[in-house]
Design a protein around this motif. Structure first.
Motif, short mmCIF file in Angstrom:
data_model
loop_
_atom_site.label_atom_id
_atom_site.label_comp_id
_atom_site.label_asym_id
_atom_site.label_seq_id
_atom_site.Cartn_x
_atom_site.Cartn_y
_atom_site.Cartn_z
N PRO A 255 -38.45 28.50 -13.42
CA PRO A 255 -39.18 28.71 -14.68
C PRO A 255 -39.23 30.17 -15.10
O PRO A 255 -39.14 30.48 -16.30
CB PRO A 255 -40.57 28.16 -14.37
CG PRO A 255 -40.33 27.11 -13.34
CD PRO A 255 -39.23 27.66 -12.48
N ARG A 256 -39.41 31.09 -14.14
CA ARG A 256 -39.50 32.51 -14.49
C ARG A 256 -38.22 32.99 -15.16
O ARG A 256 -38.26 33.86 -16.05
CB ARG A 256 -39.80 33.36 -13.25
CG ARG A 256 -38.74 33.28 -12.16
CD ARG A 256 -38.96 34.29 -11.04
NE ARG A 256 -37.98 34.13 -9.98
CZ ARG A 256 -36.75 34.60 -10.04
NH1 ARG A 256 -36.34 35.24 -11.14
NH2 ARG A 256 -35.91 34.42 -9.04
N GLN A 257 -37.08 32.43 -14.75
CA GLN A 257 -35.81 32.81 -15.37
C GLN A 257 -35.78 32.40 -16.84
O GLN A 257 -35.17 33.08 -17.67
CB GLN A 257 -34.64 32.14 -14.64
CG GLN A 257 -34.49 32.55 -13.19
CD GLN A 257 -33.54 31.63 -12.44
OE1 GLN A 257 -33.26 30.51 -12.87
NE2 GLN A 257 -33.04 32.09 -11.31
N THR A 258 -36.45 31.31 -17.15
CA THR A 258 -36.49 30.81 -18.53
C THR A 258 -37.15 31.83 -19.45
O THR A 258 -36.66 32.10 -20.55
CB THR A 258 -37.28 29.48 -18.58
OG1 THR A 258 -36.71 28.55 -17.66
CG2 THR A 258 -37.26 28.90 -19.98
N VAL A 259 -38.25 32.42 -18.98
CA VAL A 259 -38.97 33.41 -19.78
C VAL A 259 -38.09 34.64 -20.01
O VAL A 259 -37.97 35.14 -21.14
CB VAL A 259 -40.28 33.82 -19.09
CG1 VAL A 259 -41.00 34.89 -19.89
CG2 VAL A 259 -41.18 32.61 -18.90
N THR A 260 -37.47 35.13 -18.94
CA THR A 260 -36.61 36.31 -19.06
C THR A 260 -35.42 36.03 -19.97
O THR A 260 -35.06 36.86 -20.82
CB THR A 260 -36.13 36.76 -17.68
OG1 THR A 260 -37.25 37.02 -16.84
CG2 THR A 260 -35.28 38.03 -17.79
N ALA A 261 -34.80 34.87 -19.80
CA ALA A 261 -33.63 34.53 -20.61
C ALA A 261 -34.00 34.44 -22.09
O ALA A 261 -33.27 34.94 -22.95
CB ALA A 261 -33.03 33.22 -20.13
N LEU A 262 -35.14 33.81 -22.39
CA LEU A 262 -35.57 33.67 -23.78
C LEU A 262 -35.82 35.02 -24.43
O LEU A 262 -35.38 35.29 -25.56
CB LEU A 262 -36.83 32.81 -23.86
CG LEU A 262 -37.35 32.48 -25.26
CD1 LEU A 262 -36.34 31.65 -26.04
CD2 LEU A 262 -38.69 31.73 -25.18
N SER A 263 -36.50 35.91 -23.71
CA SER A 263 -36.78 37.24 -24.27
C SER A 263 -35.50 38.08 -24.37
O SER A 263 -35.32 38.83 -25.33
CB SER A 263 -37.84 37.96 -23.43
OG SER A 263 -37.43 38.06 -22.08
N TRP A 264 -34.60 37.95 -23.38
CA TRP A 264 -33.35 38.71 -23.42
C TRP A 264 -32.49 38.26 -24.60
O TRP A 264 -31.93 39.09 -25.33
CB TRP A 264 -32.57 38.53 -22.12
CG TRP A 264 -31.31 39.35 -22.06
CD1 TRP A 264 -31.18 40.64 -21.66
CD2 TRP A 264 -29.99 38.91 -22.46
NE1 TRP A 264 -29.87 41.05 -21.77
CE2 TRP A 264 -29.12 40.00 -22.26
CE3 TRP A 264 -29.47 37.72 -22.95
CZ2 TRP A 264 -27.75 39.93 -22.53
CZ3 TRP A 264 -28.10 37.65 -23.24
CH2 TRP A 264 -27.27 38.73 -23.02
N LEU A 265 -32.38 36.95 -24.79
CA LEU A 265 -31.60 36.44 -25.91
C LEU A 265 -32.17 36.91 -27.25
O LEU A 265 -31.43 37.26 -28.18
CB LEU A 265 -31.56 34.91 -25.87
CG LEU A 265 -30.75 34.29 -24.73
CD1 LEU A 265 -31.03 32.79 -24.61
CD2 LEU A 265 -29.25 34.54 -24.94
N ASN A 266 -33.49 36.96 -27.32
CA ASN A 266 -34.14 37.45 -28.54
C ASN A 266 -33.80 38.91 -28.80
O ASN A 266 -33.53 39.31 -29.94
CB ASN A 266 -35.66 37.27 -28.41
CG ASN A 266 -36.39 37.76 -29.65
OD1 ASN A 266 -36.20 37.23 -30.74
ND2 ASN A 266 -37.23 38.78 -29.48
N LEU A 267 -33.79 39.72 -27.73
CA LEU A 267 -33.44 41.14 -27.88
C LEU A 267 -32.00 41.33 -28.34
O LEU A 267 -31.67 42.31 -29.01
CB LEU A 267 -33.67 41.88 -26.56
CG LEU A 267 -35.13 42.10 -26.14
CD1 LEU A 267 -35.19 42.69 -24.74
CD2 LEU A 267 -35.82 43.02 -27.13
N GLN A 268 -31.13 40.38 -27.96
CA GLN A 268 -29.72 40.47 -28.37
C GLN A 268 -29.48 39.90 -29.76
O GLN A 268 -28.35 39.91 -30.25
CB GLN A 268 -28.83 39.73 -27.36
CG GLN A 268 -29.05 40.08 -25.90
CD GLN A 268 -29.01 41.56 -25.64
OE1 GLN A 268 -28.06 42.24 -26.05
NE2 GLN A 268 -30.02 42.08 -24.96
N GLY A 269 -30.55 39.37 -30.36
CA GLY A 269 -30.39 38.77 -31.68
C GLY A 269 -29.76 37.40 -31.64
O GLY A 269 -29.24 36.91 -32.67
#
Length: 344
Positions: A255-269
């Protein structure tokens, strides 16, 4: 506490509050309330400055677990406060279920849990803490093998390692992984990245195998191992998405990876799910606060606890196997974080 006194584990003098709290994995306020109740019942003496409370009832000698209420030991890799919330809920439900049977649960997280050769210390623990049966949580092959050699009634809460024949109970991660891969395939995804932790337990390995075994033509799986940190997860995502063939979907095994992935994808647009789909194999309550709603798999801690206690009861009755299906099928929550591949 009354059970341990009756068993003779605590004779003459009661341990200090801190030691009791550490042993039982509860807060000191809870211990103080229990001590007050035991004092009212005449089990222990009143508190006196500078001295320990005295045990006032007759303790049992030559304790035999089979003649008393069920006492179950949980051997864990981490202290309770460090375990994920779903695991804490599960432990709480196990305590309640055992208490309804007049039993109790004792949690142990020894420093030697990850030792390559835990056999000697494990045998010492089994002697010092007599239990009707044990639960192994997130256990290594060495722990499972050593426990199997003792012949002690035991249930693995997780996947058994290769060559281990102990009974077990866990999520069917292979089936969940294959189901998730199939859901993404039907949405047009042909290249999927799977985030795995550095300490990939058997369940994670089974999930990766399930995803990889989908068997559909052209379906590619990229396994991306992170180092357990947000920075490490971002680093592997950056590497995967900078490749010549970036994935169109990410599957998080934690689950923790999900949070990081979602925020990282958002930062990449990169919008979820319009440009990249995101699927979580595990679930924790904090995921419920994310937008878009995360697609993934969920299991009721209450249901798991009930099934686990039923198997423990069978073991305590002297049966070598716990009986029943060792696999739990999680519920799939569609959510809004997966969608069809965007046409270019």
């Amino acid at each position: 506490m009354k059970s341990r006194i009756a068993q003779g584990d605590w004779s003459n003098d009661l341990p200090g509050e801190r030691r009791i709290a550490d042993t039982l994995q509860v807060g000191r306020d809870t211990v103080r309330l229990a001590l007050q109740q035991l004092e009212k019942e005449g089990v222990i003496s009143p508190a006196a400055k500078g001295t320990r409370r005295k045990v006032l009832i007759q303790q049992a000698t030559d304790y035999d677990p089979s003649t008393h209420a069920i006492r179950v030991g949980l051997l864990s890799s981490k202290n309770l406060e460090l375990l994920p919330q779903p695991t804490l809920l599960e432990v709480d439900r196990i305590r309640m279920a055992l208490a309804s049977l007049g039993g109790s649960l004792a949690v142990f997280s020894p420093s030697w849990f990850h030792s390559a050769r835990p056999g000697k210390r494990l045998r010492e623990l089994l002697k010092e803490e007599p239990c009707n049966a044990w639960i192994l949580h997130r256990s290594s092959a060495a722990i499972q093998r050593s426990m199997e050699q003792t012949g002690t009634p035991c249930l693995i809460r997780g996947y058994p390692h290769e060559g281990i024949t102990l009974p077990h109970l866990d999520i069917d991660w292979a089936a969940a992984g294959r189901h998730g891969a199939g859901a993404l395939w039907r949405l047009g995804h042909r290249r999927v990245a799977v985030l795995t932790p550095p300490d990939a337990l058997m369940g994670v390995q089974a999930a990766v195998h399930g995803i990889s075994s989908l068997g559909e033509p052209g379906f590619e799986v990229v396994v991306a191992e992170e180092d357990g940190t947000a920075e490490g997860t971002a680093k592997v995502l950056n590497r995967v998405f900078r490749s010549n063939k970036p994935p169109t979907a990410v599957i998080a095994s934690r689950p923790r990876q999900t949070v990081t992935a979602l925020s990282w994808l958002n930062l990449q647009g990169l919008r979820v799910p319009e440009e990249v789909s995101l699927l979580s194999l595990g679930h924790e309550p904090f995921l419920d606060h994310l937008l878009p709603e995360i697609s993934g798999y969920w299991t009721s801690p209450e249901m798991v606890a009930r099934r686990l206690v039923r198997r423990i009861e069978v073991l305590c009755q002297g049966h070598g196997r716990s009986g029943g299906n060792p696999w739990i099928n999680p519920d799939f929550r569609k959510g809004k974080s997966i969608g069809p591949v965007r046409t270019r």
